[in-house]
Each structure stands twice: as C-alpha cells, then as structure tokens.
Write a protein that holds these residues in place. Structure first.
Motif, PDB file in Angstrom:
ATOM      1  N   MET A 160     -83.221 -60.439 -44.755  1.00  0.00           N
ATOM      2  CA  MET A 160     -84.606 -60.416 -44.432  1.00  0.00           C
ATOM      3  C   MET A 160     -85.560 -59.489 -44.909  1.00  0.00           C
ATOM      4  SD  MET A 160     -84.833 -63.341 -42.696  1.00  0.00           S
ATOM      5  CE  MET A 160     -86.462 -63.032 -42.186  1.00  0.00           C
ATOM      6  N   VAL A 161     -84.897 -58.213 -45.031  1.00  0.00           N
ATOM      7  CA  VAL A 161     -85.744 -57.008 -45.594  1.00  0.00           C
ATOM      8  C   VAL A 161     -85.937 -57.234 -47.061  1.00  0.00           C
ATOM      9  CG1 VAL A 161     -85.805 -54.736 -46.295  1.00  0.00           C
ATOM     10  CG2 VAL A 161     -85.111 -55.286 -44.150  1.00  0.00           C
ATOM     11  N   ASN A 221     -82.518 -47.977 -41.469  1.00  0.00           N
ATOM     12  CA  ASN A 221     -80.966 -48.592 -41.405  1.00  0.00           C
ATOM     13  C   ASN A 221     -80.990 -50.172 -41.203  1.00  0.00           C
ATOM     14  OD1 ASN A 221     -79.516 -46.257 -41.587  1.00  0.00           O
ATOM     15  ND2 ASN A 221     -79.699 -45.707 -39.416  1.00  0.00           N
ATOM     16  N   LEU A 222     -81.782 -50.752 -41.918  1.00  0.00           N
ATOM     17  CA  LEU A 222     -81.906 -52.327 -41.870  1.00  0.00           C
ATOM     18  C   LEU A 222     -81.282 -52.879 -43.111  1.00  0.00           C
ATOM     19  CD1 LEU A 222     -85.696 -52.763 -40.979  1.00  0.00           C
ATOM     20  CD2 LEU A 222     -83.507 -53.196 -39.640  1.00  0.00           C
ATOM     21  N   ILE A 223     -81.022 -52.062 -44.244  1.00  0.00           N
ATOM     22  CA  ILE A 223     -80.067 -52.409 -45.328  1.00  0.00           C
ATOM     23  C   ILE A 223     -78.850 -51.924 -45.151  1.00  0.00           C
ATOM     24  CG2 ILE A 223     -80.155 -52.484 -47.736  1.00  0.00           C
ATOM     25  CD1 ILE A 223     -83.045 -52.071 -48.060  1.00  0.00           C
ATOM     26  N   ASN A 224     -77.847 -52.598 -44.544  1.00  0.00           N
ATOM     27  CA  ASN A 224     -76.583 -52.269 -44.636  1.00  0.00           C
ATOM     28  C   ASN A 224     -75.595 -52.882 -45.494  1.00  0.00           C
ATOM     29  OD1 ASN A 224     -76.759 -54.752 -43.487  1.00  0.00           O
ATOM     30  ND2 ASN A 224     -75.890 -54.238 -41.472  1.00  0.00           N
ATOM     31  N   HIS A 253     -74.962 -59.782 -42.314  1.00  0.00           N
ATOM     32  CA  HIS A 253     -76.018 -58.900 -42.982  1.00  0.00           C
ATOM     33  C   HIS A 253     -77.381 -59.439 -42.849  1.00  0.00           C
ATOM     34  CE1 HIS A 253     -72.477 -56.607 -44.330  1.00  0.00           C
ATOM     35  NE2 HIS A 253     -71.994 -57.515 -44.534  1.00  0.00           N
ATOM     36  N   PHE A 254     -77.637 -60.009 -41.797  1.00  0.00           N
ATOM     37  CA  PHE A 254     -78.868 -60.773 -41.901  1.00  0.00           C
ATOM     38  C   PHE A 254     -80.113 -59.960 -41.886  1.00  0.00           C
ATOM     39  CE2 PHE A 254     -82.370 -63.333 -39.724  1.00  0.00           C
ATOM     40  CZ  PHE A 254     -82.248 -64.398 -40.548  1.00  0.00           C
ATOM     41  N   HIS A 255     -80.190 -58.539 -41.508  1.00  0.00           N
ATOM     42  CA  HIS A 255     -81.228 -57.666 -41.621  1.00  0.00           C
ATOM     43  C   HIS A 255     -81.444 -57.440 -43.020  1.00  0.00           C
ATOM     44  CE1 HIS A 255     -80.259 -56.823 -37.313  1.00  0.00           C
ATOM     45  NE2 HIS A 255     -81.448 -56.912 -37.327  1.00  0.00           N
ATOM     46  N   SER A 256     -80.402 -57.349 -43.869  1.00  0.00           N
ATOM     47  CA  SER A 256     -80.308 -56.954 -45.351  1.00  0.00           C
ATOM     48  C   SER A 256     -81.010 -58.112 -46.066  1.00  0.00           C
ATOM     49  CB  SER A 256     -79.072 -56.624 -45.915  1.00  0.00           C
ATOM     50  OG  SER A 256     -78.567 -55.414 -45.357  1.00  0.00           O
ATOM     51  N   GLY A 261     -86.532 -49.521 -45.607  1.00  0.00           N
ATOM     52  CA  GLY A 261     -85.202 -50.357 -45.069  1.00  0.00           C
ATOM     53  C   GLY A 261     -83.948 -49.440 -45.261  1.00  0.00           C
TER      54      GLY A 261
END
Length: 128
Positions: A25-26, A79-82, A20-23, A75
């Motif tokens: 970094m956001v 769809n960056l926060i998964n 969940h690296f995008h979450s 986010g």
C-alpha cells in the motif's frame, strides 16, 4: 477490458503480498502521489513556448523524484516498508498504471473539449 485486467492484477498482487500488505500500500500511495505531482506540473503550460514546456517537464520529473524520496523515507521511518522487494514491485506497477490512467484521462478530456468546440462552431454557423 484494460481496466478490468489492471484491477484483476492489482487485486491478485494485493492478495499475494498479504504478509507485506503495508509495503504494497505504501508503494501504491507513493507511486500515485509522485506520478500525480509530476503529471500536474508537466501539463500546466501551453505548447506555444517549447522552452517553458521543457522546463515544466523537468520540474515534473524533479517533483516525482522528490515525492518518491520523501515517501520512501517516511515509509521507512514509520516502519511501514517491511519488504523492500514488495514495495519496489508495487511502486513500479502502480507507476505504470497511474501514468496510463492519467494519459487516458487527458485524452478523454481533450477529445471532449474538441467535440464541444466543434459543436459550438456548428451551432454558430446554423444561427447565421
């Protein structure tokens, strides 16, 4: 030592949240921008007028909340926060880290300005 510990914790958290690296970094980005905006607004005035200082603190709080809401909405829309859990932990951790860093920076700048002004005073008294 403190910065090393912060860096180590950040790196470990980033590795552990690899899926969940995008979450992650956001959460970092939104926390850094929100705290930065709040900090910038809060410390723009002199301490001679307490009412103005209180107004600026309230404006900083409002800016932080606004940036957080807009960042979360962006986010989610992109769809960056998964993983909301990873995002919230990242946001909490980096809010604390960025706040600590800004206050350490301010303390350093005030100390440097104070030593510079005392040195200028010393040189002025030597000249007379």
């Amino acid at each position: 030592m403190k910065f090393g510990l912060i860096f180590l914790l950040s790196a470990v958290a980033g590795v552990l949240s690899g899926e969940h690296f995008h979450s992650f970094m956001v959460g970092f980005g939104v926390a850094a921008i929100a705290v930065g905006a709040g900090y910038w607004l809060s410390f723009r005035c002199s301490v001679r007028y307490p009412q103005l200082a209180l107004l600026m603190l309230l404006m900083g709080l409002t800016a932080k909340i606004g940036v957080t809401i807009i960042g979360v909405m962006w986010g989610l829309e992109a769809n960056l926060i998964n993983s909301p859990f990873i995002f919230s932990l990242s946001y909490l951790f980096f809010s604390i880290v960025v706040t600590y860093s800004y206050f350490k920076l301010r303390e350093f700048q005030l100390e440097r300005a104070k030593s510079k002004s005392s040195n200028e005073g010393q040189f002025a008294s030597d000249a007379v």
